[in-house]
Motif scaffolding. Sequence first.
Motif, PDB file in Angstrom:
ATOM      1  N   PHE A  86       6.652   6.180 108.069  1.00 12.46           N
ATOM      2  CA  PHE A  86       8.090   7.013 107.741  1.00 12.46           C
ATOM      3  C   PHE A  86       7.895   7.639 106.376  1.00 12.46           C
ATOM      4  CE2 PHE A  86      12.651   6.371 106.252  1.00 12.46           C
ATOM      5  CZ  PHE A  86      13.017   7.473 106.960  1.00 12.46           C
ATOM      6  N   LEU A  87       8.131   8.835 106.471  1.00  8.40           N
ATOM      7  CA  LEU A  87       8.305   9.458 105.094  1.00  8.40           C
ATOM      8  C   LEU A  87       9.449   9.425 104.318  1.00  8.40           C
ATOM      9  CD1 LEU A  87       6.691  13.041 106.647  1.00  8.40           C
ATOM     10  CD2 LEU A  87       5.374  11.400 104.904  1.00  8.40           C
ATOM     11  N   GLY A  88      10.370   8.954 104.710  1.00  2.44           N
ATOM     12  CA  GLY A  88      11.673   8.945 103.953  1.00  2.44           C
ATOM     13  C   GLY A  88      12.446  10.132 103.952  1.00  2.44           C
ATOM     14  N   LYS A  89      13.675  10.123 103.192  1.00  2.00           N
ATOM     15  CA  LYS A  89      14.156  11.338 103.070  1.00  2.00           C
ATOM     16  C   LYS A  89      13.653  12.468 102.274  1.00  2.00           C
ATOM     17  CE  LYS A  89      17.413  11.257 100.070  1.00  2.00           C
ATOM     18  NZ  LYS A  89      18.826  11.003  99.535  1.00  2.00           N
ATOM     19  N   LYS A  90      12.862  11.958 101.256  1.00  5.05           N
ATOM     20  CA  LYS A  90      12.154  12.882 100.518  1.00  5.05           C
ATOM     21  C   LYS A  90      10.900  12.377  99.976  1.00  5.05           C
ATOM     22  CE  LYS A  90      14.569  12.072  96.015  1.00  5.05           C
ATOM     23  NZ  LYS A  90      15.103  12.584  94.732  1.00  5.05           N
ATOM     24  N   THR A  91       9.784  13.124 100.125  1.00  6.91           N
ATOM     25  CA  THR A  91       8.378  12.444  99.846  1.00  6.91           C
ATOM     26  C   THR A  91       7.797  13.521  99.276  1.00  6.91           C
ATOM     27  OG1 THR A  91       8.887  10.893 101.750  1.00  6.91           O
ATOM     28  CG2 THR A  91       6.584  10.974 100.888  1.00  6.91           C
ATOM     29  N   VAL A  92       6.544  12.930  98.197  1.00  5.40           N
ATOM     30  CA  VAL A  92       5.447  13.628  97.968  1.00  5.40           C
ATOM     31  C   VAL A  92       4.303  12.637  98.117  1.00  5.40           C
ATOM     32  CG1 VAL A  92       4.131  14.798  95.823  1.00  5.40           C
ATOM     33  CG2 VAL A  92       6.595  15.075  96.239  1.00  5.40           C
ATOM     34  N   LEU A  93       3.193  12.762  98.907  1.00  5.15           N
ATOM     35  CA  LEU A  93       2.308  12.020  99.053  1.00  5.15           C
ATOM     36  C   LEU A  93       0.888  12.891  99.273  1.00  5.15           C
ATOM     37  CD1 LEU A  93       1.055  11.625 102.242  1.00  5.15           C
ATOM     38  CD2 LEU A  93       3.413  10.720 102.639  1.00  5.15           C
ATOM     39  N   SER A  94      -0.388  11.976  99.044  1.00 10.30           N
ATOM     40  CA  SER A  94      -1.508  12.634  99.255  1.00 10.30           C
ATOM     41  C   SER A  94      -2.124  11.485 100.456  1.00 10.30           C
ATOM     42  CB  SER A  94      -2.276  12.710  98.032  1.00 10.30           C
ATOM     43  OG  SER A  94      -1.881  13.530  97.096  1.00 10.30           O
ATOM     44  N   THR A  95      -2.675  12.242 101.652  1.00  8.25           N
ATOM     45  CA  THR A  95      -3.520  11.272 102.355  1.00  8.25           C
ATOM     46  C   THR A  95      -4.868  10.981 102.109  1.00  8.25           C
ATOM     47  OG1 THR A  95      -4.315  13.178 103.690  1.00  8.25           O
ATOM     48  CG2 THR A  95      -2.124  12.753 104.146  1.00  8.25           C
ATOM     49  N   SER A  96      -5.652  10.222 102.738  1.00 10.07           N
ATOM     50  CA  SER A  96      -6.770   9.858 102.536  1.00 10.07           C
ATOM     51  C   SER A  96      -7.758  10.918 102.423  1.00 10.07           C
ATOM     52  CB  SER A  96      -7.260   8.689 103.596  1.00 10.07           C
ATOM     53  OG  SER A  96      -7.200   9.289 104.651  1.00 10.07           O
TER      54      SER A  96
ATOM     55  N   LYS B 250      15.864  19.960  94.776  1.00  9.59           N
ATOM     56  CA  LYS B 250      15.418  20.469  93.366  1.00  9.59           C
ATOM     57  C   LYS B 250      14.497  19.629  92.769  1.00  9.59           C
ATOM     58  CE  LYS B 250      19.434  23.399  92.139  1.00  9.59           C
ATOM     59  NZ  LYS B 250      20.598  23.611  91.308  1.00  9.59           N
ATOM     60  N   GLY B 251      14.460  18.275  93.183  1.00  8.33           N
ATOM     61  CA  GLY B 251      13.690  17.287  92.462  1.00  8.33           C
ATOM     62  C   GLY B 251      12.326  17.559  92.968  1.00  8.33           C
ATOM     63  N   LEU B 252      12.088  17.832  94.240  1.00  8.24           N
ATOM     64  CA  LEU B 252      10.826  18.063  95.002  1.00  8.24           C
ATOM     65  C   LEU B 252       9.939  19.073  94.345  1.00  8.24           C
ATOM     66  CD1 LEU B 252      11.489  17.064  98.627  1.00  8.24           C
ATOM     67  CD2 LEU B 252      10.296  15.840  97.089  1.00  8.24           C
ATOM     68  N   LYS B 253      10.648  20.177  93.423  1.00 12.07           N
ATOM     69  CA  LYS B 253      10.017  21.296  93.008  1.00 12.07           C
ATOM     70  C   LYS B 253       9.200  21.042  91.917  1.00 12.07           C
ATOM     71  CE  LYS B 253      13.914  24.744  93.697  1.00 12.07           C
ATOM     72  NZ  LYS B 253      14.872  25.668  92.985  1.00 12.07           N
ATOM     73  N   GLY B 254       9.422  19.568  91.342  1.00 10.75           N
ATOM     74  CA  GLY B 254       8.668  19.124  90.592  1.00 10.75           C
ATOM     75  C   GLY B 254       7.095  18.687  90.941  1.00 10.75           C
ATOM     76  N   ALA B 255       7.004  18.679  92.483  1.00 11.73           N
ATOM     77  CA  ALA B 255       5.818  18.685  92.910  1.00 11.73           C
ATOM     78  C   ALA B 255       4.553  19.536  92.468  1.00 11.73           C
ATOM     79  CB  ALA B 255       5.807  18.244  94.503  1.00 11.73           C
TER      80      ALA B 255
END
Length: 540
Positions: free
Chosen positions: A98-108, A146-151
Amino acid sequence: MVAKVLVIGATNGRFVEAFAKVKALHAKNNFSLSLLLGDLFSDPSQITPEETENIERLLHGEIRVPLPIYFGLGRYSLPAPVREKINSSGEVCDNLFFLGKKTVLSTSDGIRIVALGGRLYAEHATGGAGGVREETLPFYSEKDAKGLKGANHADLLLTYEWPEGVGSRSTLVSSGVKGTGVIAELAAALRPRYHFSAGGEVFWEREPYLNKARSDEGGSDTKITRFLGVADWGNEAKAKALYAFSINLKDSNIAVPASATECPYGGDRDKKRPRQNSNSGASFFWGDHTGGPQDRDDRSRKRGRVGRGAREARSPPGPESCFFCLSYPQLEKHLIVSIGNEAYVTTAKGPLTNSATNPSTLPFSSHVLIIPLTHTPTIAAIDDEDSRKSTIEEMTNYRLAVEQMLKSRNCGAVTFEVSRANGVHSHWQLIPVPDDKLAAVEEAFKSEAKADKLGEFGRRRADADNKGDYFRAWISGMDGSLVINLKDVEYFDLQFGRKVLAKVMGLKSVHWKDCMQTFEQEVGDANAFKEAFKPFDFSL
């Protein structure tokens, strides 16, 4: 490293059948991961006893998830048992994340994913204090976005809602989805390689667009974004609900496709698009879209007759007004006989052959069209290499399967393709030809080409990649295919293939309009073909 990714439209509770299909595709393609857009489960207030049982089986590992699948929030909140499992263990079950409502992640594999699920929460649409705190509620605030723009950047951007204005500067017919401004701002800020949104009843793939370079990037390589809205699994319109692609993270010098446009976000987003040809769709299904007004206008320009007598060049119809797209509202679904992952088969409108012209062993038309699900003027114009290859492979498999069915009924087949860059939706036509007449087909094509001053046919491999505009034909039992280049041909008769085969078989009627059937005859032919094709249909 090249990673293969499979995107799945919202399953809305039908995850068991979707996972079964994904398992079969994964066995053939070995995907690195899969992304599910929108709702994995249905509305919690309307969950059926069957889905409740399936959820319990999923949570206890009795339903196997074949590869890592990431899903987020759509229109609805998650069912209570799923929320409890996530809160206690962090995942739903093995391979389902589950990615949640907002997520920044890197896969393997090193793929950087940014995801924002749910819908814009009205009370926070103007940037109110705080975000929507509950991670499993299907809402987000402007502050969340707006918070995700920081990615700073993303390889893949996943959002439930579409970006507002994504159709701006596009020559395609509008998807009809309005979109949200904050999603457009997020996409413009992150400049992802791919941006996927939940499509509902619509599959819509925009032309790639160019992103503006940042001031700190100097002369860095051009960044291109591809936006796709992927339809829900099992949607009534039968729009495309699966999309596979490859991404090479080390390849930063990506060629700019000829169809690429400027970024649709910011600037003059209301710039008027080229007019759509309202007449193009009316005759497109039957193959009259090439060699018509567009071609005549081009010839007028070449001869210097630009002015009062020359009509303005118009863009071809997009998916929503294209008779070959499954998302077309007036699609004649009673003609469809098989649907695969990349292509589908339909009986022809106004077929050249019928029960009266065919051998007694073939008491139904069997004149069919093999059509890619992707809306593209030519197969070569499909940007993604893996998608292009898999489309060609499946169309070829359909051609060979129909040939096998016809062979069992003492018939051969001739399949032909008219490939032109100013076409609308690529397709192959397959027409049955009695075994005793097949030997005359090749010479008939060559003689007719000479009479029409088209040039000479060449023999190519059956799977050869052909460049530019061309006409190609495959003949049962013949090694390779016949190809003629249409680059320097001033006028090409789209009835050419039908005309040649009509002469070979001694048929008087050539044009589809002269071969029209009643609705009842069309239904009868389609059902008869479908039943005969079942033992050979690999999509079942």
